[in-house]
Scaffold this motif. Structure first.
Motif, PDB file in Angstrom:
ATOM      1  N   SER A 129     -21.712 -86.197 -73.431  1.00 51.17           N
ATOM      2  CA  SER A 129     -20.318 -86.495 -73.085  1.00 51.17           C
ATOM      3  C   SER A 129     -19.337 -85.684 -73.935  1.00 51.17           C
ATOM      4  CB  SER A 129     -20.071 -87.999 -73.263  1.00 51.17           C
ATOM      5  OG  SER A 129     -18.800 -88.338 -72.804  1.00 51.17           O
ATOM      6  N   GLY A 130     -19.630 -85.595 -75.240  1.00 54.36           N
ATOM      7  CA  GLY A 130     -18.748 -84.833 -76.124  1.00 54.36           C
ATOM      8  C   GLY A 130     -18.625 -83.381 -75.678  1.00 54.36           C
ATOM      9  N   PHE A 131     -19.743 -82.821 -75.192  1.00 55.86           N
ATOM     10  CA  PHE A 131     -19.720 -81.418 -74.754  1.00 55.86           C
ATOM     11  C   PHE A 131     -18.992 -81.267 -73.422  1.00 55.86           C
ATOM     12  CE2 PHE A 131     -22.028 -80.721 -78.361  1.00 55.86           C
ATOM     13  CZ  PHE A 131     -23.195 -81.451 -78.402  1.00 55.86           C
ATOM     14  N   LEU A 132     -19.118 -82.266 -72.578  1.00 58.03           N
ATOM     15  CA  LEU A 132     -18.361 -82.213 -71.321  1.00 58.03           C
ATOM     16  C   LEU A 132     -16.868 -82.182 -71.635  1.00 58.03           C
ATOM     17  CD1 LEU A 132     -20.360 -84.702 -69.041  1.00 58.03           C
ATOM     18  CD2 LEU A 132     -20.474 -82.209 -69.088  1.00 58.03           C
ATOM     19  N   HIS A 133     -16.444 -82.935 -72.641  1.00 54.80           N
ATOM     20  CA  HIS A 133     -15.036 -82.902 -73.047  1.00 54.80           C
ATOM     21  C   HIS A 133     -14.674 -81.518 -73.593  1.00 54.80           C
ATOM     22  CE1 HIS A 133     -15.383 -87.259 -72.706  1.00 54.80           C
ATOM     23  NE2 HIS A 133     -14.074 -87.361 -72.859  1.00 54.80           N
ATOM     24  N   SER A 134     -15.610 -80.930 -74.353  1.00 55.38           N
ATOM     25  CA  SER A 134     -15.344 -79.597 -74.924  1.00 55.38           C
ATOM     26  C   SER A 134     -15.170 -78.563 -73.822  1.00 55.38           C
ATOM     27  CB  SER A 134     -16.495 -79.163 -75.834  1.00 55.38           C
ATOM     28  OG  SER A 134     -16.653 -80.061 -76.901  1.00 55.38           O
ATOM     29  N   ALA A 152     -21.650 -76.440 -69.643  1.00 58.22           N
ATOM     30  CA  ALA A 152     -21.874 -77.544 -70.589  1.00 58.22           C
ATOM     31  C   ALA A 152     -23.356 -77.928 -70.599  1.00 58.22           C
ATOM     32  CB  ALA A 152     -21.014 -78.750 -70.215  1.00 58.22           C
ATOM     33  N   LEU A 153     -23.976 -77.908 -69.417  1.00 55.66           N
ATOM     34  CA  LEU A 153     -25.406 -78.236 -69.341  1.00 55.66           C
ATOM     35  C   LEU A 153     -26.246 -77.171 -70.046  1.00 55.66           C
ATOM     36  CD1 LEU A 153     -25.821 -79.514 -65.663  1.00 55.66           C
ATOM     37  CD2 LEU A 153     -25.679 -80.860 -67.752  1.00 55.66           C
ATOM     38  N   LYS A 154     -25.838 -75.922 -69.889  1.00 56.54           N
ATOM     39  CA  LYS A 154     -26.588 -74.831 -70.541  1.00 56.54           C
ATOM     40  C   LYS A 154     -26.541 -75.011 -72.053  1.00 56.54           C
ATOM     41  CE  LYS A 154     -25.644 -71.304 -67.016  1.00 56.54           C
ATOM     42  NZ  LYS A 154     -24.821 -70.124 -66.695  1.00 56.54           N
ATOM     43  N   TYR A 155     -25.362 -75.346 -72.586  1.00 52.45           N
ATOM     44  CA  TYR A 155     -25.243 -75.519 -74.032  1.00 52.45           C
ATOM     45  C   TYR A 155     -26.068 -76.718 -74.497  1.00 52.45           C
ATOM     46  CZ  TYR A 155     -23.312 -76.082 -78.692  1.00 52.45           C
ATOM     47  OH  TYR A 155     -23.180 -76.213 -80.056  1.00 52.45           O
ATOM     48  N   GLU A 172     -10.637 -84.374 -87.837  1.00 48.37           N
ATOM     49  CA  GLU A 172      -9.233 -84.062 -87.574  1.00 48.37           C
ATOM     50  C   GLU A 172      -9.099 -83.118 -86.386  1.00 48.37           C
ATOM     51  OE1 GLU A 172      -7.952 -86.629 -90.067  1.00 48.37           O
ATOM     52  OE2 GLU A 172      -6.473 -85.261 -89.198  1.00 48.37           O
ATOM     53  N   THR A 173     -10.220 -82.806 -85.754  1.00 49.48           N
ATOM     54  CA  THR A 173     -10.166 -81.857 -84.654  1.00 49.48           C
ATOM     55  C   THR A 173     -11.180 -82.231 -83.588  1.00 49.48           C
ATOM     56  OG1 THR A 173     -10.423 -79.515 -84.071  1.00 49.48           O
ATOM     57  CG2 THR A 173     -11.807 -80.340 -85.824  1.00 49.48           C
ATOM     58  N   PHE A 174     -10.963 -81.745 -82.390  1.00 47.09           N
ATOM     59  CA  PHE A 174     -11.956 -81.880 -81.327  1.00 47.09           C
ATOM     60  C   PHE A 174     -12.545 -80.497 -81.066  1.00 47.09           C
ATOM     61  CE2 PHE A 174     -11.700 -86.142 -79.403  1.00 47.09           C
ATOM     62  CZ  PHE A 174     -10.699 -86.684 -80.184  1.00 47.09           C
ATOM     63  N   ILE A 175     -13.776 -80.473 -80.577  1.00 46.84           N
ATOM     64  CA  ILE A 175     -14.475 -79.200 -80.377  1.00 46.84           C
ATOM     65  C   ILE A 175     -14.137 -78.642 -79.003  1.00 46.84           C
ATOM     66  CG2 ILE A 175     -16.728 -78.067 -80.340  1.00 46.84           C
ATOM     67  CD1 ILE A 175     -17.789 -80.581 -81.854  1.00 46.84           C
ATOM     68  N   THR A 176     -13.679 -77.412 -78.951  1.00 44.87           N
ATOM     69  CA  THR A 176     -13.388 -76.803 -77.661  1.00 44.87           C
ATOM     70  C   THR A 176     -14.355 -75.663 -77.369  1.00 44.87           C
ATOM     71  OG1 THR A 176     -11.733 -75.682 -76.301  1.00 44.87           O
ATOM     72  CG2 THR A 176     -11.651 -75.248 -78.655  1.00 44.87           C
ATOM     73  N   ALA A 177     -14.674 -75.493 -76.099  1.00 47.11           N
ATOM     74  CA  ALA A 177     -15.531 -74.381 -75.692  1.00 47.11           C
ATOM     75  C   ALA A 177     -14.682 -73.152 -75.382  1.00 47.11           C
ATOM     76  CB  ALA A 177     -16.351 -74.771 -74.472  1.00 47.11           C
TER      77      ALA A 177
END
Lengths: 521, 316
Positions: free
Chosen positions: A215-220, A248-251, A312-317
């Motif tokens: 889920s976290g990566f889907l958000h990214s 996101a699935l590949k990652y 303090e941050t969110f991860i972005t792709a």
């Protein structure tokens, strides 16, 4: 003679049982000058680990009785039996006067004609109305109005706008000289370093299946595994059909292949997950942010300096484009309703009580309790007494033991003292500051669709099947049973989605979306 | 004691009300004893049967059962469920395999325990074997997940000692049915053997002595004495088990399955649960239950009829 005796005994038994069934408590005499005591019929549900102490809860009940002339009566059932009991009560015309159902049930009861329309009595709850600025009130109505456009419940007010994020083991990060990553590339390097330093570790922990694990990566990747309003095209999109979702699935698959994420994510039990934390193996996880407290507690024996917290941050792709964050509606999915079986005078008294619960005095009563018994004032602010549970006294007595919990509005001082940090902050308020300017995931629960019953029924089967297909392929792609980079595997996925009913779902959703309400800002 | 007046009446009207009245009077204490049980079944089992009409109604809580409109829509929705035949297939196969492998297990255990001479050992095995019956289903499934874990499970560790790569059993559709059935046998074999052991204890020991004198081996005695002694029980239980072929409990399936095992694991009960069909939809839930009951009745009648041809022991 024998027959006469038998019959007499039987009659006595019946009379006794009847008397017991009706209850035998005589009504208490009214105190002088008090309002007429009205009895509110309710259904009490008890949870085995949340049992109010009759002695401790007496002062609160007494207060409500004296102030509002209300007392509660009704059967008591365990939590697990409440739904069936309630259904029986409605079916037999014996429904309680006051209850707190979820939205779908509110609509169901309203359709059957069981409920008073709260929109006809808003003049009796001015303090409740004042809780909502105009935009939020419009949103509340959009989500909660029933088939006839009326409002049948008073939804509870929420107190945080964002409840999920990454949580990470800051103490361990600091020891390794790491900072929490802000991009996917940084994230990959960080978890690789953690694994290299601690080969037995689980850099990314998870529970609740594959969907939650990624889920976290889907958000990214600014996507979702269902319908959502894609900020990159500003339109309603089914996430699993997009290349962003595929990326996101590949990652996620890459992380899985390199043993950087939970390997048994498809079946992990609560016990297995807790063990990973208890053994000090976990380093980060996408979670309900409040879990950081639990993580520190569970890991205390192996790493007292773990210092789990939110970043303090969110991860972005996509550097330059922020990740999506979750958003919670300003009102809860549950609300208070009054059934038409309730006589008007009791209804009005209940509305008075509910309205009062939205005032400063009311919130203090429901969240701090009785002055001198559960709280005291310090510098003009309410503070829990030493024997009461707070973040400073985790072994203290709970407010529910005193029969208290908030009905409609929270007292924010209580929230901080009860669930905040020793420094006097609360994760929800900090997260709100962090995310207030970030784009949020507009998923179906944040959209007031306005479906008819027929549309809901039409969508139910295809969308259940679509969910099954997404779940199956998501698990296979992430866990390496299929390859998300393989075009034929991907094509099979898309084909199965179509067979499941994607086109039908798309047609209905997109049509309704034209008139749906979803802007929260 | 029959009064002379009654005797005259009985002789004059042998099959009439007076004879019945006499019989009732004679057995009044016994009838009084059985009355609570009869009333219980009448009030809580027979009278509520009218509620099955909900399956044929568009039920409204406000209108009640009698005034809700008639419809066949509940059944139409049921049969129109996507992958209906896959769900039926999985439901039937799971139950059928459970019956094929699970039904003989307590019988075999009872036969073996009956041969054990050491009473202390026998009692210990009996106790240990029926203890799993009392473990709650979520705990059973939790134990299975732990035991079969590819990383820490004991099964995979043992496979590792044999040079076999770890197998992630719980995500493989092919393994779902074996795990479901084997865990069901483990949980139920001890409890199920109790009634067969009771039946075996009623067999006349002289039959075994006579067989010994005739030179019969243990297996022969089992085949010719023990097994026939259990035939009435086996016959009746088998008929009832056949009747339950479409009644797979969804609880265990829901706890065990995941998206990767839907192909073999998804049954009628788990789909309706996932779909949220039963939430407050009494009409639909009753239609599903009614369909299962009709199939169960037909199967019981067929099984009973078949049993009549091969055995004198039938349900009715």
């Amino acid at each position: 003679m024998k027959r006469v005796l038998l019959l007499t005994l039987a009659l006595m038994l019946v009379v006794t049982i009847n008397a017991m069934a009706k209850g035998g408590a005589a009504a208490e005499p009214e105190p002088e000058g008090a309002r007429e005591v009205l009895v509110v019929e309710v259904l009490n549900t008890i949870s085995k680990d949340r049992l109010a102490d009759p002695e401790k809860s007496a002062p609160a009940e007494d207060y409500i009785l004296k102030r509002f002339g209300l007392t509660y009566e009704g059967p008591t059932v365990p939590e697990g039996e409440a739904e069936d009991k309630l259904a029986l009560m409605f079916a037999s015309g014996d429904e309680p006067y006051l209850l707190r159902p979820y939205r779908d049930d509110v609509f169901k009861y309203a359709r059957e004609g069981f409920l008073y329309a709260m929109s006809d009595h808003l003049d009796k709850v001015p303090n409740y109305r004042k809780l909502w600025p105009e935009k939020e009130w419009d949103l509340l109505l959009a989500f909660n109005k029933a088939f006839d456009g009326k409002l049948y419940c008073l939804p509870e007010q929420g107190w945080i706008s964002c409840g999920t994020s990454w949580i990470y083991r800051k103490g361990a990060f600091d020891r390794m000289g790491l900072t929490f990553p802000s991009t996917i590339d940084e994230h990959y390097e960080t978890v690789k370093k953690i694994k290299a330093a601690h080969p037995e570790s689980l850099p990314i922990a998870s529970r609740w299946g594959v969907g939650w694990a990624i889920s976290g990566f889907l958000h990214s990747y600014r996507t979702h595994n269902g319908w959502f309003v894609d900020p990159d095209v500003n339109d309603l999109v089914f996430g699993p059909t997009t290349e962003k979702y595929r990326d996101a699935l590949k990652y996620s698959n890459k992380l899985y292949r390199e043993n950087l994420i939970e390997q048994e994510m498809a079946t992990i039990t609560g016990q297995q997950w807790t063990e990973k934390f208890a053994k000090g193996l976990a380093y980060m996880q996408w979670e309900w942010t409040v879990r950081y407290m639990w993580a520190n507690t569970v890991m205390e024996s192996v790493d007292p300096e773990a210092n789990w917290t939110w970043p303090e941050t969110f991860i972005t792709a996509y550097p330059g484009k922020p990740a999506l964050v979750d958003r919670i509606l300003p009102f809860q999915a549950a609300g208070w309703v009054i059934t038409k079986r309730c006589p008007p005078e009791i209804r009005d008294r209940l509305l008075e009580l509910l309205d009062w619960s939205c005032t400063e005095e009311g919130t203090i009563f429901h969240e701090f309790g009785i002055e001198g018994l559960t709280f005291k004032y310090e510098d003009g602010k309410p503070v829990y007494m030493d024997h009461m549970y707070s973040v400073k006294n985790p072994e203290g007595e709970q407010l529910w033991q005193y029969g208290l919990s908030y009905p409609l509005k929270r007292n924010l001082d209580a929230v901080v003292q009860h669930s905040g940090t020793l420094e006097g902050t609360y994760y929800g308020f900090e997260l709100e500051k962090l995310t207030k300017d970030m784009p949020y995931l507009i998923e179906p629960n944040l959209i007031a669709w306005g479906f008819t019953e027929e549309q809901i029924e039409e969508l139910a089967d295809p969308e259940t099947m679509m969910g099954d297909v997404v779940g199956e392929y998501e698990a296979k792609f992430v866990m390496g049973l299929l390859d998300p980079s393989d075009d034929s595997d991907w094509a099979d996925f898309q084909e199965d989605l179509k067979k499941a009913g994607l086109e039908k779902s798309s047609k209905i959703r997109k049509e309704i979306f034209k008139t749906a309400v979803y802007k929260l800002d | 004691m029959i009064r002379s007046v009654d005797r005259e009446k009985i002789e004059k009207y042998p099959g009439t009300f007076s004879l019945m009245r006499h019989k009732v009077s004679k057995s009044r204490i016994l009838l009084l004893m059985i009355l609570p049980g009869v009333l219980y079944f009448l009030i809580f089992r027979y009278i509520p049967m009218y509620g099955v009409t909900i399956a044929f109604k568009d039920y409204s809580m406000r209108l009640g059962i009698l005034r809700s409109p008639w419809t066949l829509g509940n059944f139409a929705r049921f049969f129109a469920m996507p992958k209906f035949w896959r769900l039926m297939r999985n439901t039937f196969l799971l139950s059928f395999y459970s019956m094929i492998f699970g039904f003989p297990a307590p019988i075999i255990l009872a036969l073996l325990l009956n041969e054990v001479r050491n009473q202390a050992f026998k009692k210990t095995v009996q106790t240990v074997s029926f203890l799993p019956h009392f473990i709650a289903m979520p705990a059973i499934v939790g134990m299975m997940v732990l035991l079969l874990s590819p990383s820490t499970g004991i099964v995979n560790r043992m496979l590792g000692l044999l040079g076999i790569e770890p197998i992630y059993f719980m995500i493989q559709a092919a393994w779902f049915r074996p795990i479901y059935i084997l865990s069901g046998i483990w949980q139920g074999v001890g409890w199920g053997s109790i009634v067969y052991l009771a039946q075996l204890s009623r067999i006349n020991p002289e039959l075994y002595e006579a067989a010994t004198v005739d030179g019969a081996s243990r297996l022969r005695k089992m085949w010719h004495i023990s097994l026939p002694g259990m035939t009435p029980m086996i016959s009746i239980f088998l008929i009832l088990r056949i009747g339950g072929l479409l009644s797979v409990g969804a609880e265990k399936v829901i706890l065990m399955y995941n998206e990767l095992t839907y192909e073999t694991a998804d049954v009628l009960g788990s789909y309706v649960y996932r779909r949220g069909l039963l939430a407050g939809d009494f009409g639909y839930g009753t239609a599903v239950g009614f369909f299962n009951s009709i199939i169960a009745l037909i199967l019981v009648l067929i099984a009973n009829s078949a049993a009549k041809r091969v055995s004198e022991w039938t349900l009715f």
